[in-house]
Each structure stands twice: as structure tokens, then as C-alpha cells.
Design an enzyme around this catalytic site. Structure first.
Site, short mmCIF file in Angstrom:
data_model
loop_
_atom_site.label_atom_id
_atom_site.label_comp_id
_atom_site.label_asym_id
_atom_site.label_seq_id
_atom_site.Cartn_x
_atom_site.Cartn_y
_atom_site.Cartn_z
N ASP A 60 51.93 44.18 55.51
CA ASP A 60 52.65 45.15 54.85
C ASP A 60 53.30 44.16 53.49
O ASP A 60 54.04 43.25 53.79
CB ASP A 60 53.70 45.71 55.49
CG ASP A 60 54.52 46.75 54.58
OD1 ASP A 60 54.67 46.51 53.51
OD2 ASP A 60 54.99 47.64 54.94
N ASN A 87 47.22 43.96 44.48
CA ASN A 87 46.50 45.33 44.13
C ASN A 87 47.25 46.29 44.85
O ASN A 87 47.44 47.59 44.32
CB ASN A 87 45.15 45.18 44.48
CG ASN A 87 44.48 46.29 44.65
OD1 ASN A 87 44.09 47.11 43.68
ND2 ASN A 87 44.44 46.74 45.97
N TYR A 152 56.77 55.26 39.84
CA TYR A 152 55.65 54.59 39.75
C TYR A 152 55.68 53.73 38.14
O TYR A 152 55.43 52.61 38.04
CB TYR A 152 54.43 55.39 39.52
CG TYR A 152 53.25 55.00 39.58
CD1 TYR A 152 52.57 54.43 40.72
CD2 TYR A 152 52.19 54.70 38.14
CE1 TYR A 152 51.21 53.71 40.68
CE2 TYR A 152 50.98 54.64 38.36
CZ TYR A 152 50.36 53.72 39.42
OH TYR A 152 49.31 53.21 39.52
N VAL A 185 41.20 56.01 37.94
CA VAL A 185 40.04 55.71 38.74
C VAL A 185 39.98 56.55 39.86
O VAL A 185 40.77 57.14 40.43
CB VAL A 185 40.33 54.20 39.13
CG1 VAL A 185 38.75 53.82 39.77
CG2 VAL A 185 40.64 53.20 38.02
N THR A 187 39.73 57.20 43.18
CA THR A 187 40.20 56.51 44.42
C THR A 187 40.69 57.63 45.08
O THR A 187 40.99 58.68 44.54
CB THR A 187 40.67 55.22 44.33
OG1 THR A 187 42.18 55.74 43.67
CG2 THR A 187 40.15 54.14 43.68
N1 LIG Z 1 43.78 54.96 41.36
C1 LIG Z 1 44.01 55.00 40.12
O1 LIG Z 1 43.88 56.05 39.25
C2 LIG Z 1 44.80 53.93 39.41
C3 LIG Z 1 44.91 53.42 38.21
C4 LIG Z 1 45.66 52.57 37.71
C5 LIG Z 1 46.44 51.53 38.55
N2 LIG Z 1 46.22 51.67 39.87
C6 LIG Z 1 46.63 50.70 40.85
O2 LIG Z 1 45.69 50.08 41.35
C7 LIG Z 1 46.16 49.64 42.76
C8 LIG Z 1 45.02 50.13 43.62
O3 LIG Z 1 45.01 51.51 43.84
P1 LIG Z 1 44.03 52.37 44.31
O4 LIG Z 1 43.59 53.76 43.33
O5 LIG Z 1 42.61 51.73 44.88
O6 LIG Z 1 44.85 52.88 45.62
P2 LIG Z 1 44.12 53.37 47.09
O7 LIG Z 1 45.39 54.16 47.48
O8 LIG Z 1 42.83 53.72 46.96
O9 LIG Z 1 44.27 51.81 47.92
C9 LIG Z 1 45.58 51.19 47.94
C10 LIG Z 1 45.24 50.51 49.26
O10 LIG Z 1 46.64 49.66 49.44
C11 LIG Z 1 47.04 49.81 50.97
N3 LIG Z 1 48.59 49.61 50.98
C12 LIG Z 1 49.44 50.76 50.56
N4 LIG Z 1 50.65 50.28 51.13
C13 LIG Z 1 50.41 48.88 51.25
C14 LIG Z 1 51.56 47.90 51.76
N5 LIG Z 1 52.75 48.11 51.80
N6 LIG Z 1 50.98 46.88 52.08
C15 LIG Z 1 49.68 46.58 52.06
N7 LIG Z 1 48.87 47.28 51.87
C16 LIG Z 1 49.14 48.58 51.29
C17 LIG Z 1 46.51 50.92 51.35
O11 LIG Z 1 46.46 51.18 52.86
C18 LIG Z 1 45.16 51.04 50.57
O12 LIG Z 1 44.08 50.49 51.16
C19 LIG Z 1 47.40 50.22 42.86
O13 LIG Z 1 48.29 49.21 42.45
C20 LIG Z 1 47.28 51.33 41.94
O14 LIG Z 1 48.74 51.69 41.60
C21 LIG Z 1 45.53 52.55 40.28
#
Ligand SMILES: NC(=O)c1ccc[n+]([C@@H]2O[C@H](COP(=O)([O-])OP(=O)(O)OC[C@H]3O[C@@H](n4cnc5c(N)ncnc54)[C@H](O)[C@@H]3O)[C@@H](O)[C@H]2O)c1
Length: 243
Positions: A60, A87, A152, A185, A187
Site C-alpha cells: 500500500d 501511478n 482529486y 482513459v 479503465t
Molecule cells: N483513468 C483515468 O481516466 C485517469 C486520467 C488521468 C489520470 N489518471 C491517473 O492514472 C493513475 C492510474 O489510474 P487508473 O485509471 O489505471 O486506475 P485504476 O483504478 O484502474 O488502477 C489503479 C491501481 O492502483 C491500485 N491502488 C489503489 N490504491 C492503492 C494503494 N493505496 N497502494 C497501492 N496500489 C493502489 C489499484 O489496486 C489499481 O490496481 C492514477 O494515478 C489516476 O489518478 C487516471
């Protein structure tokens, strides 16, 4: 010869979503990658798929003491770390008036504090590696406001600023630090945000960003191709914020 051949990387939140895509791309280009996540099940499944150049560690990112152990395990398995992709991230949507204080603290802890913890922990290893690339995943939410995203946005704006401080301090060691600012994105996070994944086609490129496109940018920043890029806000949004 891969574009990050022989480099050792750590990717947080690497078991699913964009993180998993970055892990796969870095390995495909010759890196050895430690990926961490809170999801043991997803982490183990990806590790089985990727083989010996990947190592999953349950972590974590908010656990300060475990950071040292993660770096130590990475060094033991593969050598000094020269790439860190911060990430892992979470979102919580609510209007300011009713936003739960605990949820605000949790988002800031994961999205902001953990980026500080990761950078702090990795610097000694990068110094020994004689160079490094820190890649902090922010968001376009770290460059402009969005309704119902107070925590956020606060955390992602912080990442934008923290990255610049890191670039200023660490340049003398040939350690670079850059932030990446993706638009939405597709996801799990996006599906949650959008209530079902409906595409908002208000980008000049008229389509939604893919995680593979973000991985291409991660790869560029991780590689020596970006050797003079530090302190940059790398926007990847199909032109959305150009308006
Ligand atoms: N999805 C989008 O639209 C988007 C857009 C801009 C930025 N982001 C950023 O990109 C990054 C990845 O986002 P995503 O869309 O792949 O998210 P996601 O929710 O699909 O994946 C996030 C991953 O982080 C893990 N995680 C969550 N809390 C955690 C912790 N405390 N310690 C370790 N791991 C942890 C989760 O288990 C998961 O595997 C994030 O920082 C997000 O803010 C996402």
C-alpha cells in the site's frame, strides 16, 4: 536492443489499469520491473503472465516503512532502481458541501503523500544508479479544476508542483522528474467516473485516450531519449486543454 534495456523500474498500482499497461511496455522494451499494488490477487495473476523480468510486491503506497523494503527487494532482485512510476491513485467524487473529510484525507494520502514517500525512498538507489527518471502520474485534473473533484484535484495539482521541486533538487544527480497529465482513459477509474464509460467526445482528436498511449509517454520519459526533459508537465489529452 530495447529502449530501456537493463534498467530497473518500479511501478506503483501496477497490477491493473494503466499501471499494468506501463509494466508490460517497460518489460517489452528490456527493463526489469518491480510492480506494487494493494490487490494481491491481480498482482499475482499479472506476475504469472509476465515471468522473470517482473516482480510483484504487495504494497500500500501510503505505508512509509514498507517503501524502504520495496526498494531493498527491487535492488536485491534486479539492481539499483533508475525508474520510478508513481501511478497508484484513487478518485472520490462529491460536492464540497458534503465531501467526507476522511475521504478527502484518503485521496490525498494515496495520490499526493505517497508520491512524496516514493520519491524520498528511491533517491538513494537512483544516486547509486548514477541517473534516474521519476514519472509522476498526475492528470489534467492537476492543471485545471473539475466539479466534484476537490480532493482529486488538490492531490493532482500537488503532484504537478512536487515534480518541479524534485526536478530542481535532483537534476545535479542526473535524476529527472516529470509529471504526466492524461485526460480520461478507459479503465476501472474512468468507468466509475463516467457512470458507465460513455465517451465524452469533446477532444479535438475526437476520441478517448487509450492506456497504451499513456504507456508510450511513460516509456519515452523512462528512456534516455528524454535525457534533457525534466520538470515538465507532459499533457496527453488529445488537445482537450488547448481550448
Ligand atoms: N483513468 C483515468 O481516466 C485517469 C486520467 C488521468 C489520470 N489518471 C491517473 O492514472 C493513475 C492510474 O489510474 P487508473 O485509471 O489505471 O486506475 P485504476 O483504478 O484502474 O488502477 C489503479 C491501481 O492502483 C491500485 N491502488 C489503489 N490504491 C492503492 C494503494 N493505496 N497502494 C497501492 N496500489 C493502489 C489499484 O489496486 C489499481 O490496481 C492514477 O494515478 C489516476 O489518478 C487516471
Amino acid at each position: 536492443m530495447g529502449r530501456v534495456e537493463g534498467k530497473v523500474a518500479i511501478v506503483t498500482g501496477g497490477a491493473s489499469g494503466m499501471g499494468a499497461s506501463h509494466v508490460k511496455r517497460l518489460i517489452a522494451e528490456g527493463a526489469k520491473v518491480v510492480f506494487t499494488d494493494v490487490s494481491l490477487e491481480k498482482g499475482k495473476a499479472l506476475q504469472a503472465e509476465l515471468g522473470d523480468n517482473a516482480l510483484f510486491i504487495e504494497h500500500d503506497v501510503t505505508e512509509e516503512n514498507r517503501w524502504k523494503e520495496v526498494i531493498g527487494e527491487a535492488e536485491k532482485a534486479f539492481g539499483y532502481v533508475s525508474i520510478l512510476v508513481n501511478n497508484a491513485g484513487v478518485n472520490y467524487s462529491e460536492s464540497i458541501e458534503v465531501f467526507p473529510v476522511e475521504a478527502y484525507r484518503r485521496v490525498v494520502d494515496i495520490n499526493q503523500m505517497a508520491v512524496f514517500l516514493g520519491m524520498k525512498a528511491v533517491v538513494p538507489s537512483m544516486k547509486k544508479a548514477k541517473s534516474g527518471s521519476i514519472i509522476n502520474i498526475s492528470s489534467i485534473g492537476g492543471l485545471r479544476g473539475r466539479k466534484e473533484s476537490i480532493a482529486y484535484s488538490a492531490s493532482k495539482f500537488a503532484v504537478t508542483g512536487m515534480t518541479k521541486v524534485a526536478a530542481l533538487e535532483l537534476g545535479q544527480y542526473q535524476i529527472r522528474a516529470n509529471s504526466i497529465h492524461p485526460s480520461l482513459v478507459n479503465t476501472e477509474m474512468f468507468s466509475e467516473q463516467s457512470g458507465g464509460g460513455t465517451v465524452a467526445a469533446d477532444r479535438p482528436l475526437n476520441r478517448v485516450l487509450t492506456k497504451e498511449e499513456v504507456s508510450n509517454l511513460v516509456l519515452y520519459l523512462a528512456s534516455d531519449e528524454s535525457s534533457y526533459t525534466t520538470g515538465a508537465e507532459c499533457v496527453i489529452d488529445g488537445g482537450l486543454t488547448a481550448r
